[in-house]
Design a protein around this motif. Structure first.
Motif, PDB file in Angstrom:
ATOM      1  N   HIS A 173     -29.156 -10.591  40.801  1.00 37.98           N
ATOM      2  CA  HIS A 173     -27.986 -11.575  41.806  1.00 37.98           C
ATOM      3  C   HIS A 173     -27.757 -12.598  40.361  1.00 37.98           C
ATOM      4  CE1 HIS A 173     -24.759 -12.185  43.969  1.00 37.98           C
ATOM      5  NE2 HIS A 173     -25.184 -13.437  43.951  1.00 37.98           N
ATOM      6  N   GLU A 174     -28.557 -13.237  40.315  1.00 38.09           N
ATOM      7  CA  GLU A 174     -27.971 -14.752  39.518  1.00 38.09           C
ATOM      8  C   GLU A 174     -27.563 -14.472  38.120  1.00 38.09           C
ATOM      9  OE1 GLU A 174     -26.233 -17.527  40.853  1.00 38.09           O
ATOM     10  OE2 GLU A 174     -27.071 -16.481  43.249  1.00 38.09           O
ATOM     11  N   ILE A 175     -28.820 -14.306  37.667  1.00 38.41           N
ATOM     12  CA  ILE A 175     -29.037 -13.532  36.692  1.00 38.41           C
ATOM     13  C   ILE A 175     -28.203 -12.821  36.402  1.00 38.41           C
ATOM     14  CG2 ILE A 175     -30.219 -11.966  34.694  1.00 38.41           C
ATOM     15  CD1 ILE A 175     -33.208 -12.975  35.572  1.00 38.41           C
ATOM     16  N   GLY A 176     -27.120 -11.533  36.834  1.00 34.73           N
ATOM     17  CA  GLY A 176     -26.478 -10.525  36.689  1.00 34.73           C
ATOM     18  C   GLY A 176     -24.406 -11.770  36.231  1.00 34.73           C
ATOM     19  N   HIS A 177     -24.625 -12.676  36.777  1.00 36.34           N
ATOM     20  CA  HIS A 177     -23.350 -14.168  36.698  1.00 36.34           C
ATOM     21  C   HIS A 177     -23.825 -14.479  35.262  1.00 36.34           C
ATOM     22  CE1 HIS A 177     -22.067 -13.756  40.393  1.00 36.34           C
ATOM     23  NE2 HIS A 177     -22.324 -14.233  42.000  1.00 36.34           N
ATOM     24  N   GLY A 178     -25.256 -14.289  35.542  1.00 40.31           N
ATOM     25  CA  GLY A 178     -25.280 -15.657  34.230  1.00 40.31           C
ATOM     26  C   GLY A 178     -24.999 -14.619  33.324  1.00 40.31           C
ATOM     27  N   LEU A 179     -25.258 -13.166  33.114  1.00 40.15           N
ATOM     28  CA  LEU A 179     -25.036 -12.255  32.160  1.00 40.15           C
ATOM     29  C   LEU A 179     -23.520 -12.648  31.755  1.00 40.15           C
ATOM     30  CD1 LEU A 179     -27.694  -9.971  32.714  1.00 40.15           C
ATOM     31  CD2 LEU A 179     -27.168 -11.288  29.749  1.00 40.15           C
ATOM     32  N   ALA A 180     -23.233 -12.301  32.864  1.00 38.90           N
ATOM     33  CA  ALA A 180     -21.828 -12.077  32.523  1.00 38.90           C
ATOM     34  C   ALA A 180     -20.791 -13.162  31.810  1.00 38.90           C
ATOM     35  CB  ALA A 180     -20.591 -12.034  34.194  1.00 38.90           C
ATOM     36  N   ALA A 181     -21.055 -14.299  32.636  1.00 35.61           N
ATOM     37  CA  ALA A 181     -20.468 -15.481  32.214  1.00 35.61           C
ATOM     38  C   ALA A 181     -21.056 -15.863  30.404  1.00 35.61           C
ATOM     39  CB  ALA A 181     -21.437 -16.549  32.668  1.00 35.61           C
ATOM     40  N   LYS A 182     -22.080 -15.360  30.417  1.00 34.81           N
ATOM     41  CA  LYS A 182     -21.811 -15.744  28.813  1.00 34.81           C
ATOM     42  C   LYS A 182     -21.550 -14.724  28.062  1.00 34.81           C
ATOM     43  CE  LYS A 182     -24.572 -18.367  27.225  1.00 34.81           C
ATOM     44  NZ  LYS A 182     -24.144 -19.122  26.600  1.00 34.81           N
ATOM     45  N   ARG A 183     -21.245 -13.885  28.045  1.00 29.08           N
ATOM     46  CA  ARG A 183     -20.899 -11.886  27.653  1.00 29.08           C
ATOM     47  C   ARG A 183     -19.140 -12.856  27.511  1.00 29.08           C
ATOM     48  NH1 ARG A 183     -17.813  -7.898  29.481  1.00 29.08           N
ATOM     49  NH2 ARG A 183     -18.371  -5.668  28.174  1.00 29.08           N
ATOM     50  N   HIS A 184     -18.491 -13.634  28.266  1.00 27.28           N
ATOM     51  CA  HIS A 184     -17.235 -14.062  28.318  1.00 27.28           C
ATOM     52  C   HIS A 184     -17.282 -15.233  26.752  1.00 27.28           C
ATOM     53  CE1 HIS A 184     -15.386 -10.621  29.735  1.00 27.28           C
ATOM     54  NE2 HIS A 184     -15.724 -10.889  31.120  1.00 27.28           N
ATOM     55  N   GLY A 185     -18.849 -16.178  26.429  1.00 28.97           N
ATOM     56  CA  GLY A 185     -18.535 -17.225  26.294  1.00 28.97           C
ATOM     57  C   GLY A 185     -18.817 -18.266  26.411  1.00 28.97           C
ATOM     58  N   CYS A 186     -18.724 -17.989  27.819  1.00 28.15           N
ATOM     59  CA  CYS A 186     -19.218 -19.129  28.857  1.00 28.15           C
ATOM     60  C   CYS A 186     -20.694 -19.616  28.832  1.00 28.15           C
ATOM     61  CB  CYS A 186     -18.629 -19.300  29.969  1.00 28.15           C
ATOM     62  SG  CYS A 186     -17.418 -18.181  30.099  1.00 28.15           S
ATOM     63  N   ARG A 187     -20.922 -20.969  28.751  1.00 33.10           N
ATOM     64  CA  ARG A 187     -22.129 -21.524  28.865  1.00 33.10           C
ATOM     65  C   ARG A 187     -22.749 -22.376  30.529  1.00 33.10           C
ATOM     66  NH1 ARG A 187     -23.577 -26.987  29.048  1.00 33.10           N
ATOM     67  NH2 ARG A 187     -21.991 -28.208  29.559  1.00 33.10           N
ATOM     68  N   VAL A 188     -24.412 -21.816  30.370  1.00 36.51           N
ATOM     69  CA  VAL A 188     -24.345 -21.518  32.200  1.00 36.51           C
ATOM     70  C   VAL A 188     -26.381 -22.252  31.814  1.00 36.51           C
ATOM     71  CG1 VAL A 188     -25.637 -19.837  33.696  1.00 36.51           C
ATOM     72  CG2 VAL A 188     -24.238 -18.672  31.989  1.00 36.51           C
ATOM     73  N   PRO A 189     -25.639 -23.865  32.001  1.00 36.50           N
ATOM     74  CA  PRO A 189     -26.578 -25.006  31.925  1.00 36.50           C
ATOM     75  C   PRO A 189     -27.365 -25.075  32.903  1.00 36.50           C
ATOM     76  CG  PRO A 189     -24.355 -25.834  33.168  1.00 36.50           C
ATOM     77  CD  PRO A 189     -24.171 -23.855  32.681  1.00 36.50           C
ATOM     78  N   THR A 190     -27.608 -24.116  33.755  1.00 41.82           N
ATOM     79  CA  THR A 190     -28.395 -24.912  35.141  1.00 41.82           C
ATOM     80  C   THR A 190     -28.238 -23.417  35.778  1.00 41.82           C
ATOM     81  OG1 THR A 190     -27.427 -25.817  36.864  1.00 41.82           O
ATOM     82  CG2 THR A 190     -28.623 -27.112  35.261  1.00 41.82           C
ATOM     83  N   MET A 191     -29.723 -22.588  37.000  1.00 42.35           N
ATOM     84  CA  MET A 191     -30.375 -22.010  37.794  1.00 42.35           C
ATOM     85  C   MET A 191     -30.552 -22.302  38.922  1.00 42.35           C
ATOM     86  SD  MET A 191     -29.841 -17.834  36.507  1.00 42.35           S
ATOM     87  CE  MET A 191     -29.080 -16.793  35.184  1.00 42.35           C
ATOM     88  N   GLY A 192     -30.520 -22.394  40.295  1.00 38.81           N
ATOM     89  CA  GLY A 192     -31.466 -23.002  41.077  1.00 38.81           C
ATOM     90  C   GLY A 192     -31.652 -22.809  42.633  1.00 38.81           C
ATOM     91  N   ILE A 193     -31.295 -23.665  43.214  1.00 37.59           N
ATOM     92  CA  ILE A 193     -31.884 -23.072  44.783  1.00 37.59           C
ATOM     93  C   ILE A 193     -30.567 -24.288  45.405  1.00 37.59           C
ATOM     94  CG2 ILE A 193     -33.100 -23.305  46.979  1.00 37.59           C
ATOM     95  CD1 ILE A 193     -35.146 -22.354  45.381  1.00 37.59           C
ATOM     96  N   ALA A 194     -29.414 -23.409  45.992  1.00 42.51           N
ATOM     97  CA  ALA A 194     -28.963 -24.586  47.180  1.00 42.51           C
ATOM     98  C   ALA A 194     -28.767 -24.806  48.180  1.00 42.51           C
ATOM     99  CB  ALA A 194     -26.561 -24.084  46.106  1.00 42.51           C
ATOM    100  N   PHE A 195     -28.442 -25.724  49.287  1.00 46.76           N
ATOM    101  CA  PHE A 195     -28.818 -26.030  50.141  1.00 46.76           C
ATOM    102  C   PHE A 195     -27.536 -25.981  51.056  1.00 46.76           C
ATOM    103  CE2 PHE A 195     -32.943 -26.429  48.384  1.00 46.76           C
ATOM    104  CZ  PHE A 195     -34.408 -26.216  49.610  1.00 46.76           C
ATOM    105  N   LEU A 196     -27.239 -25.641  51.983  1.00 41.48           N
ATOM    106  CA  LEU A 196     -25.977 -25.323  52.593  1.00 41.48           C
ATOM    107  C   LEU A 196     -26.949 -25.611  53.838  1.00 41.48           C
ATOM    108  CD1 LEU A 196     -23.973 -22.265  51.721  1.00 41.48           C
ATOM    109  CD2 LEU A 196     -24.239 -24.488  50.802  1.00 41.48           C
ATOM    110  N   VAL A 197     -26.304 -26.037  54.726  1.00 40.46           N
ATOM    111  CA  VAL A 197     -26.836 -27.334  56.431  1.00 40.46           C
ATOM    112  C   VAL A 197     -28.448 -26.485  55.664  1.00 40.46           C
ATOM    113  CG1 VAL A 197     -25.944 -27.587  58.798  1.00 40.46           C
ATOM    114  CG2 VAL A 197     -24.909 -25.998  56.883  1.00 40.46           C
TER     115      VAL A 197
END
Length: 257
Positions: A173-197
């Motif tokens: 799922h997250e790789i999909g976001h990254g590939l779509a962003a890169k396809r439009h020439g955007c930088r993807v500096p980090t991927m990881g885990i976020a903690f919501l509460v």
């Protein structure tokens, strides 16, 4: 009215400014608020005063978008302490939300994005819809076997398998976001885990999409994750219907459901 976006590449933050702010920045070299206001009055239909210019300057200074004047280190340190707040505020904020970056995928995405560009093609979308239709037809024909497999997964080992599958699918799922962003020439500096509460969720830093001027492109990046999951489900459904009994068929079932 037109709007413009300022990019701070150091913090990878974006600030949307209005038309008057843009006109002020376009004449920043004039140096004096009165001179900037006078030039804007002569050259545009806007009517601004020196106080308006100073208000915009304060906004820029407070958001660290101006070069600090000499000797202002103590003032900036004091502003930083106020922004951070006390210990209680920091604990509350970190309890509500914090991120743990795990990988820096930009170089990998840059390398693989051209090779995986077919995933965004119209032909692949049609093939995926066809796979979904065939898979659903086969599930209807083999409903007893499908329902029996579903019952078999309602166990501790089945739940553990679903947990591992969920991790794999959310990673894609997250790789999909990254590939779509890169396809439009955007930088993807980090991927990881976020903690919501304190609840863990995967994240991809796609802030760079704010440099895109077309809303459709930003929407494509935002929707890429769920579309990736739907594509996986469609092809896994067809795979479950066609594969013989065994581990691959079980994995396809977990991905499909």
């Amino acid at each position: 009215q037109p709007s413009h976006t300022l990019h701070d590449p150091v913090r990878n933050l974006f600030f949307q400014i209005d038309w008057p702010s843009f006109e002020v920045l376009s004449r920043w070299h004039l140096g004096e608020p009165a001179a900037i206001a006078a030039a804007i009055g002569r050259e545009t239909p806007l009517a601004m005063t020196a106080d308006d210019i100073e208000a915009i300057a304060r906004f820029l200074l407070e958001n660290q978008l101006l070069r600090p004047p000499p000797g202002s280190a103590a003032e900036h340190a004091d502003r930083l302490r106020k922004r951070r707040g006390g210990l209680g505020q920091r604990l509350l904020h970190n309890y509500l939300f914090f991120r743990v970056p795990l990988v820096k995928p930009d170089r990998w995405l840059e390398q693989w994005s051209p090779r995986l560009d077919f995933l965004f093609s119209h032909q692949f979308r049609l093939l995926t819809l066809g796979a979904l239709a065939l898979g659903l037809i086969e599930i209807y024909r083999q409903w007893d076997a499908f329902a029996a497999t579903l019952v078999d997964t309602l166990s501790w080992s089945g739940m553990a398998s679903y947990g591992l599958t969920l991790v794999a699918v959310k990673t894609l799922h997250e790789i999909g976001h990254g590939l779509a962003a890169k396809r439009h020439g955007c930088r993807v500096p980090t991927m990881g885990i976020a903690f919501l509460v304190l609840w863990p969720v995967a994240y991809t830093d796609t802030n760079d999409v704010w440099r895109l001027t077309q809303r459709r492109q930003r929407l494509q990046v935002a929707a890429a994750g769920i579309l990736t999951e739907l594509a996986i489900a469609a092809w896994a459904t067809l795979a479950w219907a066609l594969l013989p009994e065994g581990m691959p068929k079980t994995i396809a079932f977990l991905l499909a459901t």
